[in-house]
Scaffold this motif. Structure first.
Motif: not given
Length: 308
Positions: A283-301
């Motif tokens: 849901e979070s990856v499909e939400s309107e904030q998808a880009d922000e969530h993916i940024d968080v994942l990339n920074h964490f990674k």
């Protein structure tokens, strides 16, 4: 950390065609630039096969002596010499020839075919498939120019082509193409393997897992390897201070990101182990904030990558 593939190819009929997305991206992304395509497989690429005459296993059809033949393959010529000794049965000789060809490692495989009633034949098969228009055959066997070698070859019969090499033929989005092999790339983005002929007008659809599904799979892989690293460090934590430091450092990274990961369905335990709620993550990856969530994942990674 492993490189993440932003897209995962899927096939509607893996028995006929499988595909792998080879366009690389080392980050999570939901962009869906490439649409899929359709493939109908009309013919698989095939090797050349020569099957010799079937001979009685324990008979002595081949006279003792020294013989040779040339094997012409891809513009190279190889000379094979072999001896037939008194007491060698037909089967002994075919085994000897099969070993000779297999040990030479020139791109052919040889084995014995068992027929009915104690009969055996030598089969030679090219590892290569397909033929270019200039080629008559992938390999050609020519006995030495002596009556003895020619006579022996007539008994063996391995110079006759039983099945010619073939190219694969397929329709890609309705247009006919061919390839020397059953594995090839399309647009430098897909590696496609043909596994079987398709039914007429029933093309295989090659597409993508949805971006969110691909990202969810990738996050799961990341979390699994992160957790196993922590668990390994914890198992050995009593043995070395460096393990305890690794455990604390890795755990602290996860805990530091916890407030941002939690709303995405990634919950962090006291020592930093992560559990994934796939539904919430999707849901979070499909939400309107998808880009922000993916940024968080990339920074964490990246943070884990630097520490590792």
């Amino acid at each position: 950390g492993a490189a993440f593939q932003k897209k995962i190819a899927t096939s509607s009929n893996p028995d006929a065609v499988t595909a792998e997305y080879t366009g690389s991206s080392s980050s999570f992304s939901t962009d869906e630039a490439n649409d899929g395509f359709q493939i109908e497989v009309l013919q698989l690429a095939a090797p050349q096969t020569n099957i010799g005459n079937f001979l009685k296993r324990d008979a002595y059809d081949l006279p003792p002596g020294s013989y040779s033949f040339d094997l012409n393959l891809n513009k190279n010529s190889y000379e094979f010499q072999y001896n037939i000794n008194t007491g060698d049965t037909n089967e002994d000789i075919l085994h000897k020839l099969a070993r000779l060809v297999n040990n030479s490692q020139i791109g052919l495989k040889a084995d014995l075919l068992v027929g009915s009633q104690d009969m055996v034949a030598l089969r030679l098969e090219s590892k290569q498939t397909g033929l270019s228009p200039e080629e008559e055959a992938i390999f050609k066997i020519v006995p030495e120019n002596s009556p003895e070698s020619q006579n022996t070859m007539e008994i063996l019969g391995i110079d006759a082509v039983s099945a010619a090499a073939e190219n694969s033929i397929f329709l890609l989005n309705g247009r006919e193409h061919s390839s020397y092999s059953n594995t090839f790339t399309i647009n430098n983005v897909f590696s496609v393997t043909l596994n079987g002929v398709t039914e007429k007008n029933k093309p295989v659809v090659i597409g993508f897992k949805s971006g969110s599904e691909a990202v969810t799979d990738d996050v799961q892989l990341l979390v699994d390897s992160f957790n196993s690293m922590l668990e390994t460090a914890e198992r050995h934590s009593g043995t070395k201070q460096s393990n305890e430091k690794l455990l604390a450092d890795m755990g602290n990274i996860a805990k530091a990101y916890s407030p941002e990961l939690d709303p995405m369905g990634l919950s962090v335990s006291d020592i930093g182990l992560i559990t994934v709620d796939r539904e919430k993550l999707t849901e979070s990856v499909e939400s309107e904030q998808a880009d922000e969530h993916i940024d968080v994942l990339n920074h964490f990674k990246d943070a884990i990558g630097r520490k590792a």
